[in-house]
Scaffold this motif. Structure first.
Motif, PDB file in Angstrom:
ATOM      1  N   GLU A 107      89.758  42.509  17.039  1.00  0.00           N
ATOM      2  CA  GLU A 107      90.804  41.504  17.318  1.00  0.00           C
ATOM      3  C   GLU A 107      90.295  40.384  18.223  1.00  0.00           C
ATOM      4  OE1 GLU A 107      94.522  44.709  17.172  1.00  0.00           O
ATOM      5  OE2 GLU A 107      93.709  44.004  19.099  1.00  0.00           O
ATOM      6  N   LYS A 108      89.538  40.743  19.285  1.00  0.00           N
ATOM      7  CA  LYS A 108      89.208  39.746  20.327  1.00  0.00           C
ATOM      8  C   LYS A 108      87.797  39.176  20.217  1.00  0.00           C
ATOM      9  CE  LYS A 108      92.307  41.774  23.828  1.00  0.00           C
ATOM     10  NZ  LYS A 108      92.355  42.427  25.158  1.00  0.00           N
ATOM     11  N   ARG A 109      86.816  39.979  19.797  1.00  0.00           N
ATOM     12  CA  ARG A 109      85.418  39.499  19.760  1.00  0.00           C
ATOM     13  C   ARG A 109      84.716  40.075  18.543  1.00  0.00           C
ATOM     14  NH1 ARG A 109      83.013  38.192  24.583  1.00  0.00           N
ATOM     15  NH2 ARG A 109      81.245  37.565  23.285  1.00  0.00           N
ATOM     16  N   PRO A 110      85.207  39.732  17.301  1.00  0.00           N
ATOM     17  CA  PRO A 110      84.642  40.322  16.076  1.00  0.00           C
ATOM     18  C   PRO A 110      83.138  40.137  15.945  1.00  0.00           C
ATOM     19  CG  PRO A 110      86.021  38.400  15.582  1.00  0.00           C
ATOM     20  CD  PRO A 110      86.249  38.729  17.025  1.00  0.00           C
ATOM     21  N   GLU A 111      82.599  39.075  16.553  1.00  0.00           N
ATOM     22  CA  GLU A 111      81.154  38.821  16.412  1.00  0.00           C
ATOM     23  C   GLU A 111      80.317  39.914  17.079  1.00  0.00           C
ATOM     24  OE1 GLU A 111      83.107  37.288  18.471  1.00  0.00           O
ATOM     25  OE2 GLU A 111      82.074  37.008  20.415  1.00  0.00           O
TER      26      GLU A 111
END
Ligand code: 4H4
Length: 239
Positions: A213-217
């Motif tokens: 959700e917040k930092r898919p990378e």
């Protein structure tokens, strides 16, 4: 680990003598030595900076003053880090790598920076805490000092850094404490079950979910199991 900090404003470092850094210093897990660059000024007015050759705005810190402050230290096994917007972006990998060093010398930049000649002579690594320009390198030095000190053996318990954000390539799972019900919101049942295998599984899945959700990378570099990948697929399908 020993930190020597070359700065024009040693008084700015008072706050880090609290909490875990203060305790780590008392327990001799780390040692912090503040060196006031101004003490090495050669003129009676204690000037440390001057206008840039070739013109331009702002003032630069003079090379000889910085060099004399550096040479006043025991430098044989030290790594010199210059805090600057031009440096490598600080991240968990750099933090953990630096935590293995025995002696770090942190050079705090100021004004428009420091004369390039002394940087070329003494700096081993240039590190930035983000793509923005501050007035001084003291806050970046405190950020680096605190983040690195947390990984020095004996400063924190192994458990407390094991699952925190970035330590396993993911963000940390959501955490809950008493009371069991807050504003009609209950703690997830699994955390009250005492079933540690189920709790660990739930926490791993929550860490995957919050990272997606917040930092898919971050997921590209995380060591994901086949089970992790199946769980992520199930989330992507639901969305
Ligand atoms: C240093 C400003 C170097 C400009 C400074 C340059 C940061 C940052 C920072 C005070 C000093 C500034 N330090 N991460 N961001 N001439 N430091 O802003 O290289 O552009 O670490 S320069």
């Amino acid at each position: 680990m020993k930190f020597d900090i070359l700065t024009l404003f040693p008084e700015m470092f008072e706050p880090i003598k609290q909490s875990i850094i203060g305790r780590a210093t008392k327990n001799k897990k780390i040692e912090i030595n503040l060196v006031n660059i101004r003490d090495f000024s050669k003129d009676k007015h204690k000037h440390v900076d001057d206008t840039p050759y070739g013109g331009g705005a702002g003032m630069l810190i003079k090379p000889d003053v910085v060099y004399d402050a550096y040479k006043s230290l025991d430098i044989k096994s030290a790594k010199v880090i210059y805090l600057s917007p031009q440096g490598k972006k600080l991240n968990q990998n750099i933090v953990e790598r630096l935590s293995k060093e025995n002696h770090l010398i942190l050079l705090c930049g100021h004004y428009e920076g420091i004369d390039q000649r002394v940087l070329d002579e003494i700096v081993d690594e240039e590190i930035s805490i983000g793509d923005y320009v501050l007035t001084g390198g003291e806050l970046p030095a405190m950020v680096l000092l605190e983040s690195v000190s947390r990984y020095v053996d004996g400063v924190l318990s192994g458990d407390s850094i094991k699952d925190e954000s970035f330590s396993n390539g993911l963000l940390e799972y959501p955490q809950y404490t008493k009371p069991e019900i807050f504003n009609d919101k209950k703690v997830p049942e699994v955390l009250l079950s005492g079933h540690h295998a189920n709790i660990d599984k739930w926490r791993r899945n929550q860490a995957l979910k919050v990272t997606l959700e917040k930092r898919p990378e971050l997921l590209e570099k995380a060591n994901l199991t086949e089970e992790d990948k199946k769980f992520l697929e199930s989330l992507k399908y639901k969305s």
